[in-house]
Design a protein around this motif. Structure first.
Motif, PDB file in Angstrom:
ATOM      1  N   VAL A 160       0.843  -1.199   0.000  1.00 55.77           N
ATOM      2  CA  VAL A 160       0.000   0.000   0.000  1.00 55.77           C
ATOM      3  C   VAL A 160       0.875   1.245   0.000  1.00 55.77           C
ATOM      4  O   VAL A 160       0.632   2.189  -0.755  1.00 55.77           O
ATOM      5  CB  VAL A 160      -0.978  -0.007   1.201  1.00 55.77           C
ATOM      6  CG1 VAL A 160      -1.646   1.345   1.368  1.00 55.77           C
ATOM      7  CG2 VAL A 160      -2.011  -1.105   1.041  1.00 55.77           C
ATOM      8  N   ASP A 161       1.902   1.258   0.838  1.00 54.58           N
ATOM      9  CA  ASP A 161       2.828   2.392   0.885  1.00 54.58           C
ATOM     10  C   ASP A 161       3.527   2.579  -0.455  1.00 54.58           C
ATOM     11  O   ASP A 161       3.680   3.703  -0.936  1.00 54.58           O
ATOM     12  CB  ASP A 161       3.877   2.200   1.987  1.00 54.58           C
ATOM     13  CG  ASP A 161       3.302   2.335   3.381  1.00 54.58           C
ATOM     14  OD1 ASP A 161       2.170   2.823   3.522  1.00 54.58           O
ATOM     15  OD2 ASP A 161       3.996   1.930   4.337  1.00 54.58           O
ATOM     16  N   GLU A 162       3.958   1.485  -1.041  1.00 57.04           N
ATOM     17  CA  GLU A 162       4.656   1.552  -2.323  1.00 57.04           C
ATOM     18  C   GLU A 162       3.719   2.072  -3.408  1.00 57.04           C
ATOM     19  O   GLU A 162       4.105   2.918  -4.223  1.00 57.04           O
ATOM     20  CB  GLU A 162       5.167   0.159  -2.690  1.00 57.04           C
ATOM     21  CG  GLU A 162       6.153   0.138  -3.818  1.00 57.04           C
ATOM     22  CD  GLU A 162       6.750  -1.238  -3.991  1.00 57.04           C
ATOM     23  OE1 GLU A 162       6.194  -2.000  -4.817  1.00 57.04           O
ATOM     24  OE2 GLU A 162       7.742  -1.547  -3.309  1.00 57.04           O
ATOM     25  N   ALA A 163       2.491   1.595  -3.436  1.00 59.19           N
ATOM     26  CA  ALA A 163       1.516   2.060  -4.426  1.00 59.19           C
ATOM     27  C   ALA A 163       1.224   3.543  -4.244  1.00 59.19           C
ATOM     28  O   ALA A 163       1.114   4.283  -5.230  1.00 59.19           O
ATOM     29  CB  ALA A 163       0.231   1.244  -4.320  1.00 59.19           C
ATOM     30  N   ALA A 164       1.133   3.998  -3.009  1.00 58.46           N
ATOM     31  CA  ALA A 164       0.884   5.417  -2.737  1.00 58.46           C
ATOM     32  C   ALA A 164       2.060   6.269  -3.210  1.00 58.46           C
ATOM     33  O   ALA A 164       1.864   7.360  -3.756  1.00 58.46           O
ATOM     34  CB  ALA A 164       0.627   5.641  -1.252  1.00 58.46           C
ATOM     35  N   GLU A 165       3.275   5.765  -3.015  1.00 59.31           N
ATOM     36  CA  GLU A 165       4.457   6.500  -3.467  1.00 59.31           C
ATOM     37  C   GLU A 165       4.496   6.596  -4.987  1.00 59.31           C
ATOM     38  O   GLU A 165       4.829   7.645  -5.540  1.00 59.31           O
ATOM     39  CB  GLU A 165       5.730   5.823  -2.954  1.00 59.31           C
ATOM     40  CG  GLU A 165       5.977   6.053  -1.488  1.00 59.31           C
ATOM     41  CD  GLU A 165       7.247   5.378  -1.006  1.00 59.31           C
ATOM     42  OE1 GLU A 165       8.155   5.123  -1.838  1.00 59.31           O
ATOM     43  OE2 GLU A 165       7.334   5.112   0.200  1.00 59.31           O
ATOM     44  N   VAL A 166       4.151   5.521  -5.673  1.00 61.29           N
ATOM     45  CA  VAL A 166       4.134   5.532  -7.137  1.00 61.29           C
ATOM     46  C   VAL A 166       3.070   6.505  -7.635  1.00 61.29           C
ATOM     47  O   VAL A 166       3.313   7.296  -8.552  1.00 61.29           O
ATOM     48  CB  VAL A 166       3.906   4.111  -7.702  1.00 61.29           C
ATOM     49  CG1 VAL A 166       3.629   4.158  -9.201  1.00 61.29           C
ATOM     50  CG2 VAL A 166       5.101   3.221  -7.404  1.00 61.29           C
ATOM     51  N   LEU A 167       1.894   6.465  -7.025  1.00 63.60           N
ATOM     52  CA  LEU A 167       0.819   7.381  -7.401  1.00 63.60           C
ATOM     53  C   LEU A 167       1.250   8.834  -7.201  1.00 63.60           C
ATOM     54  O   LEU A 167       1.050   9.677  -8.085  1.00 63.60           O
ATOM     55  CB  LEU A 167      -0.441   7.083  -6.596  1.00 63.60           C
ATOM     56  CG  LEU A 167      -1.648   7.958  -6.897  1.00 63.60           C
ATOM     57  CD1 LEU A 167      -2.143   7.764  -8.308  1.00 63.60           C
ATOM     58  CD2 LEU A 167      -2.751   7.661  -5.902  1.00 63.60           C
ATOM     59  N   ALA A 168       1.873   9.115  -6.071  1.00 67.12           N
ATOM     60  CA  ALA A 168       2.336  10.478  -5.782  1.00 67.12           C
ATOM     61  C   ALA A 168       3.404  10.910  -6.792  1.00 67.12           C
ATOM     62  O   ALA A 168       3.402  12.054  -7.253  1.00 67.12           O
ATOM     63  CB  ALA A 168       2.876  10.564  -4.359  1.00 67.12           C
TER      64      ALA A 168
END
Length: 64
Positions: free
Chosen positions: A8-16
């Motif tokens: 989830v953290d990794e996906a949020a970082e990619v989205l950002a």
């Protein structure tokens, strides 16, 4: 649960990162958010369109 949190953290970082890249390229906030969240849209194609002179609003219509 720990691995899920990491994903989830990794996906949020990619989205950002995608959102930031699109904003810096000239897309407005709404278009950048939609394009960033749509993983089927290639980020490099979006940036390339604008760098080649396509207005960001037209690029967004092409990509979406």
């Amino acid at each position: 649960a720990q691995f899920e949190d990491l994903r989830v953290d990794e996906a949020a970082e990619v989205l950002a990162w995608r959102f930031d890249t699109l904003c810096r390229c000239g897309f407005d906030l709404d278009a950048a958010a939609v394009i960033a969240a749509n993983v089927e849209v290639d980020l490099h194609s979006a940036v390339d369109l604008v760098e080649r002179g396509c207005p960001p609003d037209i690029a967004a219509r092409i990509l979406l």
